[in-house]
Design a protein around this motif. Structure first.
Motif, PDB file in Angstrom:
ATOM      1  N   SER A  79      -3.662   3.290   4.803  1.00 54.86           N
ATOM      2  CA  SER A  79      -4.318   2.439   5.894  1.00 54.86           C
ATOM      3  C   SER A  79      -5.658   2.041   5.791  1.00 54.86           C
ATOM      4  O   SER A  79      -6.473   2.807   5.436  1.00 54.86           O
ATOM      5  N   ALA A 100      -1.638  -6.206   5.627  1.00 60.59           N
ATOM      6  CA  ALA A 100      -0.598  -5.105   6.116  1.00 60.59           C
ATOM      7  C   ALA A 100      -1.117  -4.039   6.432  1.00 60.59           C
ATOM      8  O   ALA A 100      -0.947  -3.356   7.605  1.00 60.59           O
ATOM      9  N   ASP A 101      -1.995  -3.242   5.686  1.00 65.88           N
ATOM     10  CA  ASP A 101      -2.345  -1.927   5.737  1.00 65.88           C
ATOM     11  C   ASP A 101      -3.447  -1.857   6.913  1.00 65.88           C
ATOM     12  O   ASP A 101      -3.656  -0.981   7.597  1.00 65.88           O
ATOM     13  N   GLY A 110      -1.385  -2.617  10.245  1.00 65.68           N
ATOM     14  CA  GLY A 110      -0.337  -1.614  10.679  1.00 65.68           C
ATOM     15  C   GLY A 110       1.211  -2.304  10.326  1.00 65.68           C
ATOM     16  O   GLY A 110       2.125  -2.196  11.205  1.00 65.68           O
ATOM     17  N   LEU A 111       1.306  -3.249   9.333  1.00 66.03           N
ATOM     18  CA  LEU A 111       2.409  -3.668   9.099  1.00 66.03           C
ATOM     19  C   LEU A 111       2.926  -3.612   7.621  1.00 66.03           C
ATOM     20  O   LEU A 111       1.972  -2.918   6.676  1.00 66.03           O
ATOM     21  N   GLN A 112       3.869  -4.186   6.908  1.00 62.91           N
ATOM     22  CA  GLN A 112       4.187  -4.245   5.473  1.00 62.91           C
ATOM     23  C   GLN A 112       3.835  -5.474   5.043  1.00 62.91           C
ATOM     24  O   GLN A 112       3.944  -6.515   5.776  1.00 62.91           O
ATOM     25  N   VAL A 129      -5.778   4.632  12.210  1.00 61.69           N
ATOM     26  CA  VAL A 129      -4.868   5.124  10.976  1.00 61.69           C
ATOM     27  C   VAL A 129      -3.738   5.566  11.957  1.00 61.69           C
ATOM     28  O   VAL A 129      -2.575   5.431  11.470  1.00 61.69           O
ATOM     29  N   GLY A 166      -1.649   2.642  13.354  1.00 62.71           N
ATOM     30  CA  GLY A 166      -1.148   1.701  11.940  1.00 62.71           C
ATOM     31  C   GLY A 166       0.053   2.339  11.089  1.00 62.71           C
ATOM     32  O   GLY A 166       0.830   1.393  11.110  1.00 62.71           O
ATOM     33  N   LYS A 167      -0.192   3.529  10.949  1.00 63.05           N
ATOM     34  CA  LYS A 167       0.928   3.982  10.063  1.00 63.05           C
ATOM     35  C   LYS A 167       1.566   5.304  10.313  1.00 63.05           C
ATOM     36  O   LYS A 167       2.246   5.904   9.384  1.00 63.05           O
TER      37      LYS A 167
END
Lengths: 246, 246
Positions: free
Chosen positions: A81, A192-193, A196-198, B151, B154-155
């Motif tokens: 992240s 993305a990181d 908060g996505l891919q 963090v 996001g993840k």
DNA sequence: CGACTGGTTGAGTATGGTCAACTTCGGTGG
DNA sequence: CCACCGAAGTTGACCATACTCAACCAGTCG
């Protein structure tokens, strides 16, 4: 002393922190600059390189001169992240009492940073009101910005987040708030990181913005803003019409 | 002058900001306290009440004495997000240059705050090194905390976020880091808006933690931590075994 | 007691994640 | 200059998590 001043000049001459009136080193007297300079380490960092841990241990105040630095957290199972982005002029104070680690800094573009000694930095903040004002106002901005970012991550859809990200890039890039063409600066997987996505979702999301005719993709990292107002709306959470209005 | 000192005492006597050595007003001399006190407005705020806008306009520095205050953003279409939580001792500086609004403060529990005038606050930060240290270190914590929160948003999965939230509550509650029983302090929907979830998901997530025997729910807002180590692991991103290990 | 707020439960769905294949770009070396 | 290679990016099919909506339940306050 003149020798010293010359040596300093080598390090700091042309450094944006010094030449840009809004940034920290521009607030310093010659004497202060010499003092700070002798306790600071300017460094170039290649993209994907972590900022040297030894450097940070020694001088945990990192000022960004150029490029984009990310504050990266890696979870135990490998999820990565990027908690925050730091741009030119930002001052990162990595001191943190006890418990939790502050995360590691990595360059997301080729970057130039300058690590400052705690003592010199604290002394500046204590003795130089202008430097203090710059430092504190930068912290305040980081706090407000982090709040905005939390809103993005907490409640926004992928396209909304990307719209917000485009505006963040525009705001921080040299041209400022007016340019039509924005450089996304980061790679897809870093975006993305951070958002908060891919990476796949970033790709699809940008495509979607393009399909809605809010932006046009110019190569891999440049974006032309076609409808700034609508894009801003979207970034601020007005749900976009799923299909092109007939 | 003695009269004045007495009047001050009425306002500030027993205030946690003054009586807790780690907090801002404990750093002040009598004279400074009198000065600050005469430019500050202590206020009680009921749960769900926004912090008075007029108050904030006049004195945009808000110190939290007691309770929990949330920084709330409401998107154009009504989605609500709580970008940050402020607890006893936190100092919220709502000044923000130009563009974007900083969001509004709302009480998420019955709370007591004290709004300070910009002038007095800035003066303190300028002239009193101890007060400055407290103020700056609080900002630094807010920055680091916001990074951690990003963090989370996001993840992390819903149960992971909730585990993290439980630890946040524990850390900030009076008992500190050791107690087994944690007061969640917020309502489900506030937890949801803070952790980027829906109230239903919060409910299910807590149930899930209970099913995994990491916590036990004690009424609506109290949680007993059964397995602190495993809960911490989960909060830090070790994926929990979906089923009870046989 | 009834109204209300807050919380839980359940069923169905949508958004974004995952995995794998494929394409494009950029650089390097023949 | 072109061929090749690896990294980065895109696309598609499938799937899981968390969202949505609705009903229901539990306290609380007048």
């Amino acid at each position: 002393m003149d020798n010293m001043a010359l040596a300093i000049a080598d390090k700091c001459r042309n450094c944006a922190l010094r030449t840009d009136d809004a940034l920290i080193c521009a607030q310093l007297s010659t004497g202060e600059l010499i003092e700070l300079s002798s306790h600071s380490t300017p460094t170039n960092v290649d993209r994907k390189q972590p900022v040297n841990a030894r450097l940070v241990d020694r001088n945990p105040i990192i000022a960004i001169v150029e490029g984009v630095i990310g504050l990266q957290h890696v979870l135990k199972d490998g999820r990565r992240s990027i908690a925050a982005l730091f741009w030119r002029g930002d001052i990162v104070d990595l001191r943190r009492d006890g418990e939790r680690a502050p995360g590691n800094l990595v360059a997301l573009t080729p970057a130039r940073i300058c690590s400052l000694s705690v003592e010199s930095y604290d002394k500046l903040v204590r003795d130089n009101p202008d430097a203090r004002a710059v430092a504190i106002s930068n912290m305040r901005e980081q706090i407000h910005f982090a709040a905005d970012h939390s809103v993005d991550l907490g409640k926004k859809s992928a396209p909304e987040r990307l719209a917000a990200f485009i505006f963040e890039c525009r705001r921080r890039q040299l041209g400022g708030d007016d340019c039509q063409i924005v450089d996304l600066a980061l790679r897809r997987s870093d975006i993305a990181d951070y958002m908060g996505l891919q990476p796949e979702t970033v790709s699809r999301g940008l495509k979607e913005l393009e399909r809605r005719e809010l932006i046009a993709l110019k190569g891999r990292s440049k974006v032309r803003i076609l409808d700034a107002a609508a894009l801003r709306q979207l970034a601020n959470g007005t749900p976009g019409k799923p299909a092109t209005p007939a």
